[in-house]
Design a protein around this motif. Structure first.
Motif, PDB file in Angstrom:
ATOM      1  N   GLY A 156     -22.398 -38.631  64.916  1.00  0.00           N
ATOM      2  CA  GLY A 156     -21.562 -39.760  65.316  1.00  0.00           C
ATOM      3  C   GLY A 156     -20.100 -39.538  64.991  1.00  0.00           C
ATOM      4  N   TRP A 157     -19.809 -38.622  64.081  1.00  0.00           N
ATOM      5  CA  TRP A 157     -18.441 -38.398  63.613  1.00  0.00           C
ATOM      6  C   TRP A 157     -18.411 -37.095  62.838  1.00  0.00           C
ATOM      7  CZ3 TRP A 157     -13.750 -40.457  64.282  1.00  0.00           C
ATOM      8  CH2 TRP A 157     -12.741 -40.207  63.330  1.00  0.00           C
ATOM      9  N   PHE A 158     -17.287 -36.403  62.858  1.00  0.00           N
ATOM     10  CA  PHE A 158     -17.123 -35.225  62.007  1.00  0.00           C
ATOM     11  C   PHE A 158     -15.714 -35.208  61.446  1.00  0.00           C
ATOM     12  CE2 PHE A 158     -16.067 -33.756  66.295  1.00  0.00           C
ATOM     13  CZ  PHE A 158     -14.829 -33.159  66.097  1.00  0.00           C
ATOM     14  N   GLU A 159     -15.558 -34.571  60.300  1.00  0.00           N
ATOM     15  CA  GLU A 159     -14.249 -34.382  59.676  1.00  0.00           C
ATOM     16  C   GLU A 159     -14.077 -32.909  59.356  1.00  0.00           C
ATOM     17  OE1 GLU A 159     -13.960 -37.046  56.333  1.00  0.00           O
ATOM     18  OE2 GLU A 159     -13.764 -38.784  57.638  1.00  0.00           O
ATOM     19  N   ILE A 160     -12.966 -32.360  59.807  1.00  0.00           N
ATOM     20  CA  ILE A 160     -12.626 -30.972  59.512  1.00  0.00           C
ATOM     21  C   ILE A 160     -11.496 -31.009  58.490  1.00  0.00           C
ATOM     22  CG2 ILE A 160     -11.744 -28.800  60.429  1.00  0.00           C
ATOM     23  CD1 ILE A 160     -12.881 -29.717  63.182  1.00  0.00           C
ATOM     24  N   TYR A 161     -11.762 -30.526  57.293  1.00  0.00           N
ATOM     25  CA  TYR A 161     -10.746 -30.562  56.242  1.00  0.00           C
ATOM     26  C   TYR A 161      -9.719 -29.457  56.459  1.00  0.00           C
ATOM     27  CZ  TYR A 161     -13.934 -33.858  54.245  1.00  0.00           C
ATOM     28  OH  TYR A 161     -14.733 -34.943  54.069  1.00  0.00           O
TER      29      TYR A 161
ATOM     30  N   PRO B 161      -7.537 -43.999  55.125  1.00  0.00           N
ATOM     31  CA  PRO B 161      -8.104 -45.040  54.260  1.00  0.00           C
ATOM     32  C   PRO B 161      -7.657 -44.960  52.799  1.00  0.00           C
ATOM     33  CG  PRO B 161      -9.771 -43.417  54.801  1.00  0.00           C
ATOM     34  CD  PRO B 161      -8.543 -43.060  55.578  1.00  0.00           C
ATOM     35  N   GLN B 162      -7.022 -43.828  52.396  1.00  0.00           N
ATOM     36  CA  GLN B 162      -6.609 -43.667  51.007  1.00  0.00           C
ATOM     37  C   GLN B 162      -5.204 -43.086  50.950  1.00  0.00           C
ATOM     38  OE1 GLN B 162      -9.487 -40.925  49.455  1.00  0.00           O
ATOM     39  NE2 GLN B 162     -11.008 -42.501  49.063  1.00  0.00           N
ATOM     40  N   ALA B 163      -4.493 -43.408  49.879  1.00  0.00           N
ATOM     41  CA  ALA B 163      -3.170 -42.818  49.651  1.00  0.00           C
ATOM     42  C   ALA B 163      -3.307 -41.317  49.442  1.00  0.00           C
ATOM     43  CB  ALA B 163      -2.523 -43.467  48.429  1.00  0.00           C
ATOM     44  N   GLY B 164      -2.339 -40.546  49.910  1.00  0.00           N
ATOM     45  CA  GLY B 164      -2.356 -39.103  49.742  1.00  0.00           C
ATOM     46  C   GLY B 164      -3.184 -38.368  50.780  1.00  0.00           C
TER      47      GLY B 164
ATOM     48  N   GLY C  98     -14.264 -36.868  66.131  1.00  0.00           N
ATOM     49  CA  GLY C  98     -13.978 -36.722  64.724  1.00  0.00           C
ATOM     50  C   GLY C  98     -12.506 -36.510  64.497  1.00  0.00           C
ATOM     51  N   ALA C  99     -12.174 -36.036  63.313  1.00  0.00           N
ATOM     52  CA  ALA C  99     -10.771 -35.937  62.940  1.00  0.00           C
ATOM     53  C   ALA C  99     -10.505 -34.728  62.060  1.00  0.00           C
ATOM     54  CB  ALA C  99     -10.359 -37.204  62.187  1.00  0.00           C
ATOM     55  N   LEU C 100      -9.248 -34.325  62.064  1.00  0.00           N
ATOM     56  CA  LEU C 100      -8.748 -33.390  61.058  1.00  0.00           C
ATOM     57  C   LEU C 100      -8.356 -34.251  59.879  1.00  0.00           C
ATOM     58  CD1 LEU C 100      -6.348 -31.191  63.214  1.00  0.00           C
ATOM     59  CD2 LEU C 100      -8.783 -30.836  62.750  1.00  0.00           C
ATOM     60  N   VAL C 101      -8.673 -33.821  58.675  1.00  0.00           N
ATOM     61  CA  VAL C 101      -8.393 -34.615  57.483  1.00  0.00           C
ATOM     62  C   VAL C 101      -7.731 -33.751  56.422  1.00  0.00           C
ATOM     63  CG1 VAL C 101      -9.398 -36.024  55.641  1.00  0.00           C
ATOM     64  CG2 VAL C 101     -10.387 -36.091  57.943  1.00  0.00           C
ATOM     65  N   LYS C 102      -6.588 -34.215  55.958  1.00  0.00           N
ATOM     66  CA  LYS C 102      -5.950 -33.584  54.804  1.00  0.00           C
ATOM     67  C   LYS C 102      -6.161 -34.537  53.635  1.00  0.00           C
ATOM     68  CE  LYS C 102      -1.835 -31.566  52.913  1.00  0.00           C
ATOM     69  NZ  LYS C 102      -0.424 -31.281  53.041  1.00  0.00           N
ATOM     70  N   HIS C 103      -6.843 -34.053  52.612  1.00  0.00           N
ATOM     71  CA  HIS C 103      -7.231 -34.902  51.478  1.00  0.00           C
ATOM     72  C   HIS C 103      -7.083 -34.071  50.205  1.00  0.00           C
ATOM     73  CE1 HIS C 103      -9.733 -37.264  48.780  1.00  0.00           C
ATOM     74  NE2 HIS C 103      -9.763 -38.222  49.687  1.00  0.00           N
ATOM     75  N   PRO C 104      -6.483 -34.639  49.175  1.00  0.00           N
ATOM     76  CA  PRO C 104      -6.279 -33.855  47.951  1.00  0.00           C
ATOM     77  C   PRO C 104      -7.581 -33.412  47.268  1.00  0.00           C
ATOM     78  CG  PRO C 104      -5.658 -36.158  47.609  1.00  0.00           C
ATOM     79  CD  PRO C 104      -5.937 -35.989  49.066  1.00  0.00           C
TER      80      PRO C 104
END
Length: 111
Positions: A9-14, A39-42, A59-65
């Motif tokens: 249903g969804w994917f995230e590529i870090y 949804p979160q700071a940073g 889905g989305a590309l996600v940059k997450h610490p």
């Protein structure tokens, strides 16, 4: 009778570098990525433009610490006419090919 739907249903590529990743995916797959509120700071997110009524997943590309890309991360198969075309585009845009196009029987080809 229950209608069957695809299980994804969804994917995230870090990603580590959002600009670089956005440029790469837009160039290789000829798809637009759109910034969405994170949804979160940073954190930053770019979603693949989609039609919510169409089949398949988005889905989305996600940059997450707390999440870094790696060779052992998410594996996503993108639909396309001929994966050899996207493989060539990936290498033209600094991507690496781990396995060239090969036959997987009744399900077609992957690379």
């Amino acid at each position: 009778m229950r209608t069957l739907v695809n299980p994804v249903g969804w994917f995230e590529i870090y990603v580590a570098d959002m600009y670089r990743a956005k440029t790469f995916y837009e160039s290789v797959f000829k798809r637009t990525l759109i910034e969405i509120p994170a949804p979160q700071a940073g954190m930053s997110m770019m979603i693949f433009a989609n039609d919510i009524q169409a089949s398949g997943a988005t889905g989305a590309l996600v940059k997450h610490p707390m999440r870094q890309p790696s060779n052992e991360g998410t594996l996503v198969y993108f639909s396309c006419e001929d994966c050899a075309t996207e493989t060539a585009l990936a290498t033209q845009h600094s991507g690496m090919v781990f396995k060239e196009k090969f036959n997987i029987g009744a399900n077609g080809f992957i690379a």
